[in-house]
Design a protein around this motif. Sequence first.
Motif, PDB file in Angstrom:
ATOM      1  N   ARG A  15      50.826  45.157  -7.194  1.00  0.00           N
ATOM      2  CA  ARG A  15      50.571  43.903  -7.879  1.00  0.00           C
ATOM      3  C   ARG A  15      50.788  42.729  -6.939  1.00  0.00           C
TER       4      ARG A  15
ATOM      5  N   ASN B 292      41.190  42.777  -0.896  1.00  0.00           N
ATOM      6  CA  ASN B 292      40.629  42.889  -2.245  1.00  0.00           C
ATOM      7  C   ASN B 292      41.543  42.220  -3.264  1.00  0.00           C
ATOM      8  N   GLY B 293      42.864  42.408  -3.104  1.00  0.00           N
ATOM      9  CA  GLY B 293      43.809  41.783  -4.017  1.00  0.00           C
ATOM     10  C   GLY B 293      43.783  40.272  -3.914  1.00  0.00           C
TER      11      GLY B 293
ATOM     12  N   ASN C 143      46.263  43.394 -10.191  1.00  0.00           N
ATOM     13  CA  ASN C 143      46.581  44.714  -9.668  1.00  0.00           C
ATOM     14  C   ASN C 143      45.511  45.121  -8.664  1.00  0.00           C
ATOM     15  N   TYR C 144      45.932  45.810  -7.613  1.00  0.00           N
ATOM     16  CA  TYR C 144      44.981  46.282  -6.604  1.00  0.00           C
ATOM     17  C   TYR C 144      45.460  47.611  -6.060  1.00  0.00           C
TER      18      TYR C 144
ATOM     19  N   SER D  72      40.670  38.836  -5.433  1.00  0.00           N
ATOM     20  CA  SER D  72      40.754  38.834  -6.901  1.00  0.00           C
ATOM     21  C   SER D  72      41.570  37.651  -7.401  1.00  0.00           C
TER      22      SER D  72
ATOM     23  N   GLY E  76      42.975  47.022   0.901  1.00  0.00           N
ATOM     24  CA  GLY E  76      43.630  46.706  -0.355  1.00  0.00           C
ATOM     25  C   GLY E  76      44.088  45.267  -0.446  1.00  0.00           C
ATOM     26  N   THR E  77      44.662  44.756   0.634  1.00  0.00           N
ATOM     27  CA  THR E  77      45.179  43.389   0.627  1.00  0.00           C
ATOM     28  C   THR E  77      44.070  42.367   0.435  1.00  0.00           C
TER      29      THR E  77
END
Length: 276
Positions: free
Chosen positions: A185, A213-214, A174-175, A217, A210-211
């Motif tokens: 997600r 970081n996701g 999840n981000y 992860s 956001g992208t």
Amino acid sequence: MKIKRSERLVDMTDYLLNRPHTLIPLTFFAKRYDSAKSSISEDLTIVKKTFQERGIGLVETVPGASGGAKYIPYILKEAADEFMSEVIEILNNSQRLLPGGYVYMSDILGDPEKLRFLGRIIVTQYLNQRVDAVLTVATRGIPIAQAASSYLNVPLVIARHDSNITEGSTVSVNYVSGSSKKIKRMTISKRSLAENSNVLIVDDFIHGGGTINGLTSLIEEFNCNLVGSTFFAEGAYSNSQEFGNYTSLVKMENEPDGDMRITKGNYDEKIFGSAK
């Protein structure tokens, strides 16, 4: 049956271009053309010199019984700057401005010729690094990521927002979306990445972070290594210190009158400052 040197050179060039980052044994070429290894070595010297002078790429030769030749694509700074100047001029057309501070660029990222240039620019940064896979997120980043993975000759892994039964078992994270601030997600198949792989992120746009970081992860979930991140465009509010070290080809900047101005990204420093 032996063939003429001119025919050998054409076929050898085509074979190398279609198999980047792949070591081709001299014995393979010798059998393919029914020629002595010494003749093949002379041919490869001609191809190597031409590739380097024309900015097509490097042809690395490995000596010894198990040696051979390997084509490594790259692009010269002058050619990259000329191409990106043309792209920036196209994107600065005021009719491309979209609501929300975005610019229409789908036609650029759907043009085969432009994608080939973009792919070569991206991979030039990683001449001296091992890349095992290219990772992107569906759907707009797929074409430019595919262009890079093709020149690197490595698998393209696509993260999706919804799992698909054809993917088998998946890994999800999840981000927080950088633009909407909503929780989203990302998911990819467990079979997509081998542990300890070196992964390159390539996507079309970075804005709120956001992208990236996701995707980062996801790479960590697989115990893989992040080689780098390259985006076609970065938004006006992107910050490399906040979102990590990334490369952008173009940058969007807000004008006082509300218009959007497209300028050169940081690729000059990031790519040609590190390319050897």
